[in-house]
Enzyme design. Structure first.
Site, PDB file in Angstrom:
ATOM      1  N   ARG A  24       0.835  -1.214   0.000  1.00 42.85           N
ATOM      2  CA  ARG A  24       0.000   0.000   0.000  1.00 42.85           C
ATOM      3  C   ARG A  24       0.873   1.271   0.000  1.00 42.85           C
ATOM      4  NH1 ARG A  24      -3.840  -0.323   4.921  1.00 42.85           N
ATOM      5  NH2 ARG A  24      -2.034  -1.379   5.834  1.00 42.85           N
ATOM      6  N   GLU A  25       1.953   1.221  -0.776  1.00 43.22           N
ATOM      7  CA  GLU A  25       2.857   2.362  -0.832  1.00 43.22           C
ATOM      8  C   GLU A  25       2.165   3.617  -1.358  1.00 43.22           C
ATOM      9  OE1 GLU A  25       5.429  -1.353  -1.579  1.00 43.22           O
ATOM     10  OE2 GLU A  25       3.388  -0.650  -2.012  1.00 43.22           O
TER      11      GLU A  25
ATOM     12  N   LYS B 175     -20.246   4.161  -7.194  1.00 45.72           N
ATOM     13  CA  LYS B 175     -19.621   2.889  -7.536  1.00 45.72           C
ATOM     14  C   LYS B 175     -19.406   2.767  -9.049  1.00 45.72           C
ATOM     15  CE  LYS B 175     -19.885   1.389  -3.249  1.00 45.72           C
ATOM     16  NZ  LYS B 175     -20.732   0.252  -2.867  1.00 45.72           N
TER      17      LYS B 175
ATOM     18  N   GLY C 218     -22.153   4.935  12.591  1.00 48.42           N
ATOM     19  CA  GLY C 218     -21.675   3.811  13.395  1.00 48.42           C
ATOM     20  C   GLY C 218     -20.245   3.912  13.852  1.00 48.42           C
ATOM     21  N   SER C 219     -19.314   4.167  12.944  1.00 48.41           N
ATOM     22  CA  SER C 219     -17.907   4.156  13.329  1.00 48.41           C
ATOM     23  C   SER C 219     -17.434   5.552  13.701  1.00 48.41           C
ATOM     24  CB  SER C 219     -17.043   3.617  12.192  1.00 48.41           C
ATOM     25  OG  SER C 219     -17.163   4.427  11.041  1.00 48.41           O
TER      26      SER C 219
ATOM     27  N   TRP D  24     -18.678  -7.719  -0.666  1.00 49.49           N
ATOM     28  CA  TRP D  24     -17.362  -7.208  -0.315  1.00 49.49           C
ATOM     29  C   TRP D  24     -16.418  -8.303   0.147  1.00 49.49           C
ATOM     30  CZ3 TRP D  24     -18.634  -1.941   2.484  1.00 49.49           C
ATOM     31  CH2 TRP D  24     -19.230  -1.083   1.543  1.00 49.49           C
TER      32      TRP D  24
ATOM     33  N   GLU E 274     -24.863  -1.985  -5.570  1.00 47.58           N
ATOM     34  CA  GLU E 274     -23.663  -2.442  -6.271  1.00 47.58           C
ATOM     35  C   GLU E 274     -23.850  -3.831  -6.869  1.00 47.58           C
ATOM     36  OE1 GLU E 274     -19.657  -4.326  -4.479  1.00 47.58           O
ATOM     37  OE2 GLU E 274     -20.106  -2.301  -3.804  1.00 47.58           O
TER      38      GLU E 274
ATOM     39  N   HIS F 250     -16.232  12.131   3.581  1.00 45.91           N
ATOM     40  CA  HIS F 250     -15.059  11.864   2.755  1.00 45.91           C
ATOM     41  C   HIS F 250     -14.255  13.123   2.471  1.00 45.91           C
ATOM     42  CE1 HIS F 250     -17.575   8.286   2.024  1.00 45.91           C
ATOM     43  NE2 HIS F 250     -16.416   7.677   1.994  1.00 45.91           N
TER      44      HIS F 250
END
Length: 765
Positions: free
Chosen positions: A16-17, A120, A442-443, A571, A615, A704
Site C-alpha cells: 500500500r505504498e 460505484k 456507526g464508526s 465485499w 452495487e 469523505h
C-alpha cells in the site's frame, strides 16, 4: 503467437505504498516531488512485473493518484467552475492539487470547495469521481501526465499499450444537474480532444490504445448506440490502433454494434459471459483482433488452465495470431501478490491467484494456445489441475447442518410481526426521541492509538484482556463525546473493528483471511476482502458484549451495528462452486442469530448496513428482479426476528436509488440512512416520487472530505429534505461512518450537525 496483456494492474503497491505516499502528501509530510517520485517508482515496479511474467505489452495509463476516471476528467479539462480558477494557470495544466480538491474538497494548496460526487464503478466496490457536465461545456487537452508516463515506459524499454476510459463510457459515467440536459450532446465537443490525445500518443511511438467502453455491456438507449458508431467513425482516422475493451458482462444486444465498430480490436469478458464467445467469433470482421478476457479479474480463485485451453482452442484455430489473451477486466479489483501471504495454510494458498499470479496464468494460457508452452507452463497447468481437484473434494466446503437449516426457512422467518405503522408507535414509546433525531452511521475515528493496540494484539505483544480493556476505554470515550455533543441515538464507535466485513468474517466459520490482500476502494482507501471458502455459520455472538457494555454507560438509546448479508457477500471474494444467493442466505441466517442476541441484551436499535445492495445489481435490467428478490429476502431474513419495539436501521451510501426504490422499500427497515450531501439531496427525489413509507436519514455531512460543514449548509440541506419527506420521518446524520476522519474534524462537524437539528426543531415545532 497469441499475445498476452492485461487491461490494468493494481496501482496501490504490494505494501500500500501509494496510500502512504498520498496521505503523507496530504498531511504535509511529503512534498510534491516526493509524491511524484513514489508514483514513478510504483509504475516502474508494476511495468517490470508485467515484463518479468512474460506479457507481450505492458499497460500504461492505468495509474492514478486517486481515480482513473478523474484522470480523464482532468485530461480533457472538465474541471467544475468552483475549481476552474485555480486550474487555469499559465501552463494550462490541471494541477494534481486541483484533482485532489475535486476528489476530497481539500488539498495542500488551493481553496477548499465542495468535493465532486462519488459513486460505484458499474457493479464493483471501486468508487469513481463522477464527471460534472453541463450544457455547452468546452473541453481541451489539459494534462500532460499520461504522455509523461508513456515517456517513462518507453525510456525503460517496455513495449506498451495505453489504457484510457473511452469517450462514450466517460460521458455515460458523468452527470449533469440542469433539467433536461443530455450529456450525450457533449460528444461533438469531446471527440476532437480524444483525437488530439490519440495523435499525441502516436507521436510518442504508441501503436495500440485500449479505450475502455464497459458501457457496452449495459442496456443502451438508441441514441447512445448510434453515438458509438459516430464516435468511432470519427476516431478511426487516428494514427494508432484502437482496442475497444468491454468487461463486467455480456455485450448482449450490443454485440453486433461492438464487433462492427471501425477499430482494430475488441476485448470481451468470457468469465462473466462465456457464452458470448461463439457469437463474437461468428460476427468478428476478418481484420480485427479479439482479446479474450479468460482469467477472472474480479475474484481470487486459481484458473483451470487446462479447461480454458480446451475451451479456447477453437478460437485460436479460427483467429490465429489475431487472438489475444488477458484477464477479464483490470486487475485493480484483486490483491497484488499471493506470495506476500505467510499465514494462510498451504492448501488454501494452492487454490488462489492474486494479480501477480494472474499475470503468470495469462502468459501460460497464451503460450499454450500459441503452441509455445515450455516446461514451466506445463508444470503450472498440472499444478492448477491438481489444486482444483483437491478443492472440489475438500471437506472445508460443505456443512450438512447449514443446508438443513436453510431448507426449514419459511415465509414466517422473512417478515416482521407487524407493518411499520404499527411498529413505529412501539418504537416511539420505547425510544422517546425528539423531532429530527440525531445519530451517526456507526464508526468513529480509528486513532493511531487504536491501530497500535490492534497491531500489538495481533503480534502477541498485547494480551487479550489488556487489549479488550483498551477497547472498552475507547468505547467509553466515544460514548462520553457523543453525550457531550448532545446526540440523541448513540453508537459504541467500533473501536474494536478492523473493517466492517473483515471483522464479522473473522468470527464466522466458512471465511478465511489474508494479511496483505488489500484492494483499492477509492482514493487512498483500501479494503482487505475476506475469502468465503465454505458454508457460513456463526459459532458464537460477535458484537453483543461490546454493545451491552456501551449501553451500560448511558441512558441514551444505543444502536447495535451489523454488516448486512448482501454487503458481506459483495465485499468478499465469494466461493464460485455454488450460486451466490445460497451463500448469501447462509450469511443471513448467521446474522439473524446476532440480531436476536442483541435484542435479548437490551439493545433498542440495530443497524444492518447494506451499502452494497445497489452495487450487486446486474448490469442488465432484465436480470434485476431475480437478484433483488433474493437480496431483499436475505435482508428480511436477517432482520425479521426483531420485535416491534426494536428499531431496525439500514445504511446505503454512494449509490443511485431511483431504479430500485421499490426493493429498498421492500427491505422494510424502520430507518434508512443514505448519502445526499454531495448530491445536494437529489437522491431524495426517488423516495418522494415513490412515497417511501418509513423513516429516512439523508446524510448532511460529507465524511469523505476533511472540511467541517457549516450549520447553515446542513439546515439548508435538511429543509430541502423536508420539502420531500414529512419532518416526523426525518433523521439528521452524516452520510457515512467516521472511521477515516480525525476527532479534530469530527467533533466540530457533529457539533454543527446537532446545532442544525436544534435549529430545525425550532423552525418546525
Amino acid at each position: 503467437m497469441t499475445l498476452a496483456h492485461v487491461l490494468g494492474y493494481p496501482r496501490i503497491g504490494a505494501g500500500r505504498e501509494l496510500k502512504r505516499a498520498v496521505e503523507a502528501y496530504w498531511r504535509g509530510e511529503l512534498d510534491r516531488d516526493g509524491l511524484e517520485a513514489a508514483g514513478r517508482e510504483l509504475r516502474a515496479r508494476h511495468w517490470q512485473a508485467q515484463r518479468d511474467a512474460g506479457l507481450d505489452l505492458v499497460t500504461v495509463g492505468d495509474f492514478a493518484f486517486y481515480d482513473q476516471v478523474l484522470n480523464v476528467t482532468a485530461l480533457v479539462g472538465a474541471v467544475p467552475a468552483r475549481f476552474a480558477a485555480e486550474a487555469e494557470v499559465a501552463s494550462g495544466e490541471v494541477d494534481l492539487d486541483t484533482q485532489f480538491r475535486m476528489a476530497r474538497g481539500r488539498a495542500p494548496s488551493g481553496t477548499p470547495a465542495a468535493a465532486c460526487e462519488m459513486t460505484k464503478y458499474f457493479d464493483t466496490n471501486y468508487h469513481y469521481l463522477v464527471p460534472e457536465l453541463h450544457e455547452g461545456q468546452r473541453f481541451r487537452l489539459a494534462s500532460s501526465r499520461l504522455f509523461d508516463e508513456v515517456a517513462e515506459a518507453r525510456a525503460a524499454g517496455h513495449p506498451l499499450k495505453v489504457a484510457l476510459t473511452g469517450p462514450l463510457t466517460w460521458l455515460w459515467l458523468g452527470k449533469g444537474r440542469e433539467p433536461g440536459f443530455d450529456r450525450l450532446s457533449l460528444l461533438e465537443a469531446l471527440l476532437p480532444v480524444y483525437a488530439e490525445i490519440l495523435a499525441r500518443l502516436a507521436a510518442l511511438g504508441v501503436e495500440w490504445v485500449q479505450l475502455d467502453e464497459p458501457a457496452l455491456v449495459q442496456d443502451l438507449p438508441v441514441a447512445w448506440r448510434n453515438a458509438f458508431e459516430l464516435a468511432y467513425n470519427r476516431l478511426r482516422a487516428s494514427p494508432v490502433k484502437l482496442l475497444v475493451a468491454t468487461y463486467f458482462g455480456a455485450l448482449g444486444d450490443n454485440l453486433r454494434l461492438a464487433v462492427g465498430l471501425p477499430v482494430d480490436g475488441l476485448h470481451i469478458d468470457t468469465v462473466r459471459a462465456p457464452e458470448q464467445l461463439t457469437a463474437v467469433l461468428d460476427n468478428l470482421p476478418g481484420y480485427k483482433v479479439l482479446s479474450v478476457g479468460a482469467i477472472d479479474g474480479r475474484n481470487v480463485w486459481r484458473a483451470d488452465l487446462g479447461a480454458l485451453h480446451e475451451r479456447l482452442a477453437h478460437a485460436r484455430m479460427r483467429l490465429g495470431e489475431r487472438l489475444w489473451l488477458a484477464p477479464s477486466c483490470s486487475l485493480l479489483h484483486v490483491p497484488v501478490d499471493l506470495d506476500a501471504e505467510r499465514e494462510i495454510d498451504e492448501e488454501l494458498a494452492s487454490w488462489l491467484a492474486f494479480a501477480r499470479q494472474k499475470l503468470d496464468e495469462t502468459v501460460t494460457l497464451a503460450r499454450l494456445l500459441g503452441n509455445r508452452a515450455g516446461a514451466e507452463d506445463r508444470a503450472r497447468v498440472a499444478a492448477a489441475t491438481a489444486a482444483l481437484d483437491a478443492r472440489r473434494a475438500s471437506p472445508r466446503l460443505h456443512r450438512p447442518a447449514v443446508a438443513e437449516r436453510l431448507a426449514r426457512v419459511g415465509d414466517a422467518e422473512r417478515s416482521r410481526d407487524n407493518p411499520y405503522p404499527v411498529r413505529v408507535r412501539a418504537q416511539r414509546r420505547a425510544l422517546d426521541l425528539p423531532l429530527f433525531p440525531t445519530a451517526t452511521i456507526g464508526s468513529f475515528p480509528q486513532t493511531p492509538e487504536i491501530r497500535a493496540a490492534r497491531r500489538a494484539h495481533r503480534s502477541g505483544e498485547l494480551g487479550r484482556e489488556a487489549y479488550e480493556a483498551r477497547m472498552r476505554d475507547e468505547i467509553a470515550d466515544a460514548v462520553r463525546r457523543q453525550e457531550a455533543l448532545g446526540l440523541d441515538m448513540l453508537v459504541h464507535g467500533e473501536a474494536e473493528r478492523n473493517d466492517m466485513v473483515e471483522y464479522f468474517g473473522e468470527q464466522l466459520d466458512g471465511y478465511v483471511f489474508t494479511r496483505h490482500g488489500w484492494v483499492q476502494s477509492y482514493g487512498s482507501r483500501c479494503v482487505k476482502p475476506p475469502i468465503i471458502v465454505g458454508d457460513v455459520t456463526r459459532p458464537a455472538p460477535m458484537t453483543v458484549a461490546w454493545s451491552r457494555y456501551a449501553q451500560s454507560l448511558t441512558s441514551c438509546p444505543m444502536k447495535g451495528m451489523l454488516t448486512g448479508p448482501v454487503t458481506m457477500l459483495q465485499w468478499s471474494f465469494v466461493r464460485d462452486d455454488q450460486p451466490r444467493e445460497v451463500t448469501c442466505r447462509q450469511i443471513a441466517l448467521a446474522l439473524r442469530d446476532e440480531v436476536a442476541d442483541l435484542e435479548a441484551a437490551g439493545i433498542p436499535a440495530i443497524q444492518i448496513d447494506e451499502p452494497a445492495l445497489r452495487e450487486g445489481l446486474p448490469l442488465r435490467q432484465g436480470e434485476w428482479q431475480g437478484y433483488l428478490d433474493w437480496a431483499v429476502e436475505c435482508f428480511r431474513l436477517t432482520a425479521s426476528v426483531a420485535r416491534d419495539a426494536t428499531q431496525i436501521h439500514t445504511h446505503m451510501c454512494y449509490s443511485e436509488f431511483n431504479d430500485i426504490i421499490a426493493a429498498i422499500a421492500a427491505l422494510d427497515a424502520d430507518v434508512i440512512t443514505i448519502e445526499t450531501s454531495r448530491s445536494h439531496m437529489e437522491l431524495l427525489d426517488a423516495f418522494q416520487d415513490f412515497a417511501y413509507p418509513n423513516e429516512i436519514g439523508p446524510g448532511v455531512y460529507d465524511i469523505h472530505s476533511p472540511n467541517v460543514p457549516e450549520v447553515a449548509w446542513m439546515v439548508q440541506l435538511m429543509e430541502k429534505a423536508a420539502e420531500r419527506i414529512p419532518v416526523e420521518r426525518l433523521w439528521v446524520n452524516p452520510d457515512c461512518g467516521l472511521k477515516t476522519r480525525g476527532w479534530a474534524e469530527v467533533e466540530p462537524a457533529l457539533a454543527n450537525m446537532v446545532e442544525a437539528a436544534r435549529e430545525l426543531r425550532r423552525r418546525h415545532a
